[in-house]
Design a protein around this motif. Structure first.
Motif, PDB file in Angstrom:
ATOM      1  N   THR A  74      16.624  12.091  26.702  1.00 36.80           N
ATOM      2  CA  THR A  74      17.706  11.062  27.019  1.00 36.80           C
ATOM      3  C   THR A  74      18.046  10.387  25.676  1.00 36.80           C
ATOM      4  O   THR A  74      19.021   9.600  25.576  1.00 36.80           O
ATOM      5  CB  THR A  74      17.012  10.273  28.157  1.00 36.80           C
ATOM      6  OG1 THR A  74      15.831   9.469  27.557  1.00 36.80           O
ATOM      7  CG2 THR A  74      16.523  10.795  29.302  1.00 36.80           C
ATOM      8  N   LYS A  75      16.834  10.416  24.625  1.00 35.27           N
ATOM      9  CA  LYS A  75      17.202   9.652  23.490  1.00 35.27           C
ATOM     10  C   LYS A  75      17.599  10.539  22.281  1.00 35.27           C
ATOM     11  O   LYS A  75      17.632   9.996  21.326  1.00 35.27           O
ATOM     12  CB  LYS A  75      15.752   8.808  23.173  1.00 35.27           C
ATOM     13  CG  LYS A  75      15.602   7.877  24.159  1.00 35.27           C
ATOM     14  CD  LYS A  75      14.421   6.773  23.700  1.00 35.27           C
ATOM     15  CE  LYS A  75      13.899   5.997  24.819  1.00 35.27           C
ATOM     16  NZ  LYS A  75      12.694   5.215  24.511  1.00 35.27           N
ATOM     17  N   ASN A  76      17.392  11.965  22.697  1.00 38.04           N
ATOM     18  CA  ASN A  76      17.667  12.881  21.628  1.00 38.04           C
ATOM     19  C   ASN A  76      16.742  12.704  20.380  1.00 38.04           C
ATOM     20  O   ASN A  76      17.173  12.814  19.375  1.00 38.04           O
ATOM     21  CB  ASN A  76      19.126  12.971  21.107  1.00 38.04           C
ATOM     22  CG  ASN A  76      20.033  13.815  22.180  1.00 38.04           C
ATOM     23  OD1 ASN A  76      19.530  14.654  22.760  1.00 38.04           O
ATOM     24  ND2 ASN A  76      21.264  13.338  22.118  1.00 38.04           N
ATOM     25  N   THR A  77      15.600  12.552  20.718  1.00 39.32           N
ATOM     26  CA  THR A  77      14.432  12.203  19.590  1.00 39.32           C
ATOM     27  C   THR A  77      13.363  13.089  19.863  1.00 39.32           C
ATOM     28  O   THR A  77      12.971  13.465  21.071  1.00 39.32           O
ATOM     29  CB  THR A  77      14.112  10.691  19.768  1.00 39.32           C
ATOM     30  OG1 THR A  77      15.153   9.999  19.557  1.00 39.32           O
ATOM     31  CG2 THR A  77      13.033  10.443  18.931  1.00 39.32           C
ATOM     32  N   MET A  78      12.682  13.633  18.927  1.00 44.79           N
ATOM     33  CA  MET A  78      11.412  14.254  18.697  1.00 44.79           C
ATOM     34  C   MET A  78      10.276  13.606  18.288  1.00 44.79           C
ATOM     35  O   MET A  78      10.616  12.818  17.539  1.00 44.79           O
ATOM     36  CB  MET A  78      11.740  15.688  17.996  1.00 44.79           C
ATOM     37  CG  MET A  78      10.832  16.687  18.100  1.00 44.79           C
ATOM     38  SD  MET A  78      11.241  18.280  17.569  1.00 44.79           S
ATOM     39  CE  MET A  78      11.266  17.867  15.766  1.00 44.79           C
TER      40      MET A  78
END
Length: 121
Positions: A74-78
């Motif tokens: 949902t945040k396109n974060t790893m």
């Protein structure tokens, strides 16, 4: 121009924890398979965690049980959660991920600029 930006590095005492984040510099459609690497002074870059498109994770023995890679679609974060840190974990940490800029785009491979993690008392 898409870039990956790491954050969350710093100085921590042995036994402590840090969470690194890796996000795209612009709005993207998706972040897919990814990995974290590290490079200590005078050493070659070393792979420390990987996550596949379907969310499967894997780690080398040196960090297994202490490090955990995850992805928030949902945040396109790893992320890289690092626990029980040791002085030998000191290094610059880099994220690497396959991103789709748009729904119709091909997936392309990107690297971040790195964030310093120092484990010392």
């Amino acid at each position: 121009q898409v870039q990956l930006v790491e954050s969350g590095g710093g100085l921590v005492q042995p036994g402590g924890s840090l969470r690194l984040s890796c996000a795209a510099s612009v709005t993207i459609f998706s972040i897919n398979a990814g990995a974290w690497y590290r490079q200590a002074p005078g050493k070659q870059r070393e792979w420390v965690a990987g996550i596949t498109n379907n969310g499967s994770t894997n780690y080398p023995d040196s960090v297994k049980g202490r490090f955990s890679i995850s992805r928030d679609n949902t945040k396109n974060t790893m992320y890289l959660q690092m626990n029980s840190l040791k002085p030998e974990d000191t290094a610059v940490y880099y994220c690497n991920a396959a991103l789709k800029r748009y729904r119709w785009s091909d997936s392309r491979d990107y690297w971040g600029q790195g964030t310093q993690v120092t484990v010392s008392s």
